[in-house]
Design a protein around this motif. Structure first.
Motif, PDB file in Angstrom:
ATOM      1  N   ARG A 373      15.260   8.044 -15.514  1.00  0.00           N
ATOM      2  CA  ARG A 373      16.059   6.819 -15.546  1.00  0.00           C
ATOM      3  C   ARG A 373      16.074   6.091 -14.213  1.00  0.00           C
ATOM      4  N   PHE A 374      15.078   6.359 -13.363  1.00  0.00           N
ATOM      5  CA  PHE A 374      15.025   5.698 -12.069  1.00  0.00           C
ATOM      6  C   PHE A 374      13.613   5.171 -11.794  1.00  0.00           C
ATOM      7  N   ALA A 375      13.584   3.976 -11.175  1.00  0.00           N
ATOM      8  CA  ALA A 375      12.320   3.370 -10.765  1.00  0.00           C
ATOM      9  C   ALA A 375      12.389   3.082  -9.272  1.00  0.00           C
ATOM     10  N   LEU A 376      11.322   3.416  -8.544  1.00  0.00           N
ATOM     11  CA  LEU A 376      11.280   3.280  -7.089  1.00  0.00           C
ATOM     12  C   LEU A 376      10.345   2.151  -6.689  1.00  0.00           C
ATOM     13  N   ARG A 377      10.848   1.263  -5.857  1.00  0.00           N
ATOM     14  CA  ARG A 377       9.983   0.219  -5.299  1.00  0.00           C
ATOM     15  C   ARG A 377       8.911   0.896  -4.457  1.00  0.00           C
ATOM     16  N   THR A 378       7.634   0.663  -4.805  1.00  0.00           N
ATOM     17  CA  THR A 378       6.516   1.315  -4.137  1.00  0.00           C
ATOM     18  C   THR A 378       5.507   0.263  -3.703  1.00  0.00           C
ATOM     19  N   GLU A 379       5.271   0.184  -2.390  1.00  0.00           N
ATOM     20  CA  GLU A 379       4.344  -0.820  -1.884  1.00  0.00           C
ATOM     21  C   GLU A 379       2.903  -0.443  -2.241  1.00  0.00           C
ATOM     22  N   VAL A 380       2.108  -1.456  -2.575  1.00  0.00           N
ATOM     23  CA  VAL A 380       0.710  -1.255  -2.935  1.00  0.00           C
ATOM     24  C   VAL A 380      -0.143  -2.296  -2.228  1.00  0.00           C
ATOM     25  N   VAL A 381      -1.417  -1.984  -2.130  1.00  0.00           N
ATOM     26  CA  VAL A 381      -2.418  -2.937  -1.632  1.00  0.00           C
ATOM     27  C   VAL A 381      -3.315  -3.282  -2.803  1.00  0.00           C
ATOM     28  N   THR A 382      -3.356  -4.558  -3.156  1.00  0.00           N
ATOM     29  CA  THR A 382      -4.119  -4.989  -4.328  1.00  0.00           C
ATOM     30  C   THR A 382      -5.493  -5.517  -3.922  1.00  0.00           C
ATOM     31  N   GLY A 383      -6.365  -5.621  -4.920  1.00  0.00           N
ATOM     32  CA  GLY A 383      -7.716  -6.117  -4.685  1.00  0.00           C
ATOM     33  C   GLY A 383      -8.069  -7.240  -5.634  1.00  0.00           C
ATOM     34  N   ARG A 384      -9.133  -7.023  -6.412  1.00  0.00           N
ATOM     35  CA  ARG A 384      -9.656  -8.092  -7.266  1.00  0.00           C
ATOM     36  C   ARG A 384      -8.749  -8.386  -8.461  1.00  0.00           C
ATOM     37  N   LEU A 385      -8.764  -9.654  -8.846  1.00  0.00           N
ATOM     38  CA  LEU A 385      -8.137 -10.034 -10.104  1.00  0.00           C
ATOM     39  C   LEU A 385      -9.110  -9.724 -11.228  1.00  0.00           C
ATOM     40  N   LEU A 386      -8.643  -8.971 -12.209  1.00  0.00           N
ATOM     41  CA  LEU A 386      -9.460  -8.667 -13.375  1.00  0.00           C
ATOM     42  C   LEU A 386      -9.042  -9.596 -14.508  1.00  0.00           C
ATOM     43  N   SER A 387      -9.489  -9.326 -15.721  1.00  0.00           N
ATOM     44  CA  SER A 387      -9.213 -10.264 -16.813  1.00  0.00           C
ATOM     45  C   SER A 387      -7.722 -10.451 -17.038  1.00  0.00           C
ATOM     46  N   ASP A 388      -6.990  -9.356 -17.294  1.00  0.00           N
ATOM     47  CA  ASP A 388      -5.544  -9.431 -17.469  1.00  0.00           C
ATOM     48  C   ASP A 388      -4.810  -8.591 -16.432  1.00  0.00           C
ATOM     49  N   ASP A 389      -5.553  -7.891 -15.598  1.00  0.00           N
ATOM     50  CA  ASP A 389      -4.968  -6.919 -14.680  1.00  0.00           C
ATOM     51  C   ASP A 389      -5.320  -7.287 -13.242  1.00  0.00           C
ATOM     52  N   ILE A 390      -4.829  -6.443 -12.337  1.00  0.00           N
ATOM     53  CA  ILE A 390      -5.152  -6.595 -10.920  1.00  0.00           C
ATOM     54  C   ILE A 390      -5.467  -5.214 -10.361  1.00  0.00           C
ATOM     55  N   GLU A 391      -6.499  -5.130  -9.552  1.00  0.00           N
ATOM     56  CA  GLU A 391      -6.923  -3.863  -8.967  1.00  0.00           C
ATOM     57  C   GLU A 391      -5.908  -3.404  -7.924  1.00  0.00           C
ATOM     58  N   VAL A 392      -5.617  -2.096  -7.904  1.00  0.00           N
ATOM     59  CA  VAL A 392      -4.745  -1.498  -6.892  1.00  0.00           C
ATOM     60  C   VAL A 392      -5.610  -0.580  -6.035  1.00  0.00           C
ATOM     61  N   ARG A 393      -5.767  -0.963  -4.770  1.00  0.00           N
ATOM     62  CA  ARG A 393      -6.665  -0.214  -3.892  1.00  0.00           C
ATOM     63  C   ARG A 393      -5.984   0.968  -3.223  1.00  0.00           C
ATOM     64  N   SER A 394      -4.683   0.864  -2.990  1.00  0.00           N
ATOM     65  CA  SER A 394      -3.968   2.000  -2.393  1.00  0.00           C
ATOM     66  C   SER A 394      -2.486   1.894  -2.721  1.00  0.00           C
ATOM     67  N   GLY A 395      -1.812   3.050  -2.601  1.00  0.00           N
ATOM     68  CA  GLY A 395      -0.367   3.100  -2.819  1.00  0.00           C
ATOM     69  C   GLY A 395       0.043   3.567  -4.195  1.00  0.00           C
ATOM     70  N   LEU A 396      -0.915   3.686  -5.113  1.00  0.00           N
ATOM     71  CA  LEU A 396      -0.547   4.054  -6.479  1.00  0.00           C
ATOM     72  C   LEU A 396      -1.665   4.868  -7.104  1.00  0.00           C
ATOM     73  N   PRO A 397      -1.504   6.188  -7.171  1.00  0.00           N
ATOM     74  CA  PRO A 397      -2.560   7.019  -7.755  1.00  0.00           C
ATOM     75  C   PRO A 397      -2.583   6.940  -9.277  1.00  0.00           C
ATOM     76  N   GLU A 398      -3.694   7.332  -9.821  1.00  0.00           N
ATOM     77  CA  GLU A 398      -3.862   7.363 -11.277  1.00  0.00           C
ATOM     78  C   GLU A 398      -2.910   8.387 -11.888  1.00  0.00           C
ATOM     79  N   GLY A 399      -2.364   8.090 -13.042  1.00  0.00           N
ATOM     80  CA  GLY A 399      -1.469   9.010 -13.736  1.00  0.00           C
ATOM     81  C   GLY A 399       0.000   8.733 -13.547  1.00  0.00           C
TER      82      GLY A 399
END
Length: 425
Positions: A373-399
């Motif tokens: 029941r908790f969400a944490l503000r987590t800074e990320v570094v983004t990359g390319r704009l995809l069709s509906d998404d945006i690439e996350v280069r760091s700060g957020l691992p898969e899963g």
């Protein structure tokens, strides 16, 4: 003067202490992002666990999720949606602009098959019609002549057939020469061919067999015949140049019918972007996404099916055509639109929906689920704009699980600390 200097020194000390404290908080926040469980052991100035304090938990970048705003059932109509971060096929986008146009391959211009005078009109601009619907009726001298020829040849063919049958019967009984039977058959065949020709003339005017029988029956002799002009396809009447009593000919398009379930989009591609577009077109079908000011938040997808061969000398662009489905009728010919050509590339990247990425003071972040029941503000570094998404280069691992829908609600909640909530520095 001494008091003033003392006060000044005191303010400097407080400022240094505050700066140090903020730096410590920033360092702690970065550490806590890697070890979110440490957030749940912090104690605030009110001597209680900080994550439970309605005044202080915002400093942690921690938001308590209201169960009424989210649900595990994806079909539920909720404000907060949660999604697992996964790798996706990488895509690059080529921004374009263009104009929506009629699909000319599904467009029909209607004109009568013969010249005549309009008697009744049974459709209007904007009306939906089906294939075979009567659009208007005309009176035509050519129709009258064709009906007369049909009736004449039908009567002559019927008489010639009876004469042939009689002569054949007499010849079979040796009561008349065989030559008379042959002459009777030739006459019958002649009238039969003329009758078939008259029937074909009526068919060319657009009359089917049932209409021919109705117009040439004995009951129609004293009635003025009219020719029904039928719709050659289903669609919407988009133009009408027709009035009762008007004489119209075969050289005049009086109605235009368009099937608006699909439309064309003509896009302008700059000379510098053309090589990439043509190379991609050789390898695979090119997808394109269209957005409209009149339908914010919605993208319409289609395929590029034609790349022009001529370049506009003034704009230095080449026209490219895409075909899009238009089941809701929101894509209206004449609208200007923005578009993105979607190029699939090799490999996969970590990507999240664009709506999941928030920004504050030049930094981008997502809300990562750290407990049920908790969400944490987590800074990320983004990359390319995809069709509906945006690439996350760091700060957020898969899963990891993040908030993808309704993140703006959590952002407004966590930024309450900037408006006076939270512990004093």
């Amino acid at each position: 003067m001494k008091l003033t200097q003392t006060t000044h020194l005191f303010l400097i000390a407080v400022s240094l202490a505050t700066t140090t404290l903020r730096a410590e908080k920033a360092a702690r926040s970065a550490a806590d992002a890697k070890n979110p469980e440490a957030l749940f052991s912090a104690v605030c100035e009110h001597k209680i666990p900080q994550y439970t304090c309605d005044e202080c938990r915002y400093e942690l970048g921690l938001v308590k999720l209201d169960p009424s705003l989210s649900a595990a059932d994806k079909k539920a109509d909720t404000l907060i949606n949660i999604q697992t971060v996964a790798k996706r096929k990488a895509q690059t986008l080529l921004p374009l602009n263009g104009e929506i146009a009629l699909n000319e391959s599904t467009l029909t211009h209607v004109s009568p098959r013969v010249e005549g005078t309009v008697r009744t009109i049974k459709t209007e601009v904007g009306k939906q019609v089906r294939k075979g619907d009567v659009l208007f009726d005309i009176e035509s001298p050519s129709l009258g002549l064709a009906i007369g020829a049909y009736r004449k040849n039908a009567a002559l063919a019927a008489l010639a057939r009876k004469n042939f049958e009689r002569e054949k019967a007499l010849a079979d009984q040796k009561l008349s020469p065989q030559a008379d039977a042959v002459d009777a058959q030739m006459k019958y065949d002649e009238y039969r061919v003329e009758l078939e020709s008259a029937k074909n003339a009526l068919a060319v005017m657009g009359l089917d067999e049932a209409a021919v029988m109705m117009l040439t029956s004995d009951g129609a002799v004293n009635r003025t015949p009219t020719l029904p002009v039928k719709s050659p396809q289903g669609g919407t009447v988009i133009s009408k140049n027709l009035a009762p009593g008007e004489t119209v000919g075969t050289d005049k398009d009086v109605l235009t019918i368009a099937d608006l379930s699909t439309v064309w989009v003509w896009l302008n591609v700059y000379e510098s972007d053309l090589p990439q577009l043509t190379e991609e077109a050789k390898a695979r079908k090119l997808r394109v996404q269209i957005t409209l000011p009149s339908a914010p938040g919605r993208a319409f997808e289609g395929e590029i099916d034609l790349i022009g061969t001529l370049m506009d000398e003034n704009t230095r662009t080449v026209r490219v055509r895409a075909t899009l489905k238009n089941p809701d009728g929101l894509l209206r010919p004449g609208m200007f639109c923005e578009a993105r050509a979607v190029f699939d590339t090799e490999g996969e990247v970590v990507a999240v929906p664009r709506a999941a990425v928030m920004a504050d003071e030049g930094k981008q972040f997502v809300f990562r689920i750290v407990r049920d029941r908790f969400a944490l503000r987590t800074e990320v570094v983004t990359g390319r704009l995809l069709s509906d998404d945006i690439e996350v280069r760091s700060g957020l691992p898969e899963g990891e699980k993040i908030v993808t829908g309704g993140a703006f609600i959590l952002k407004s909640d966590v930024l309450r600390s900037k408006m006076g909530a939270g512990c004093a520095d």
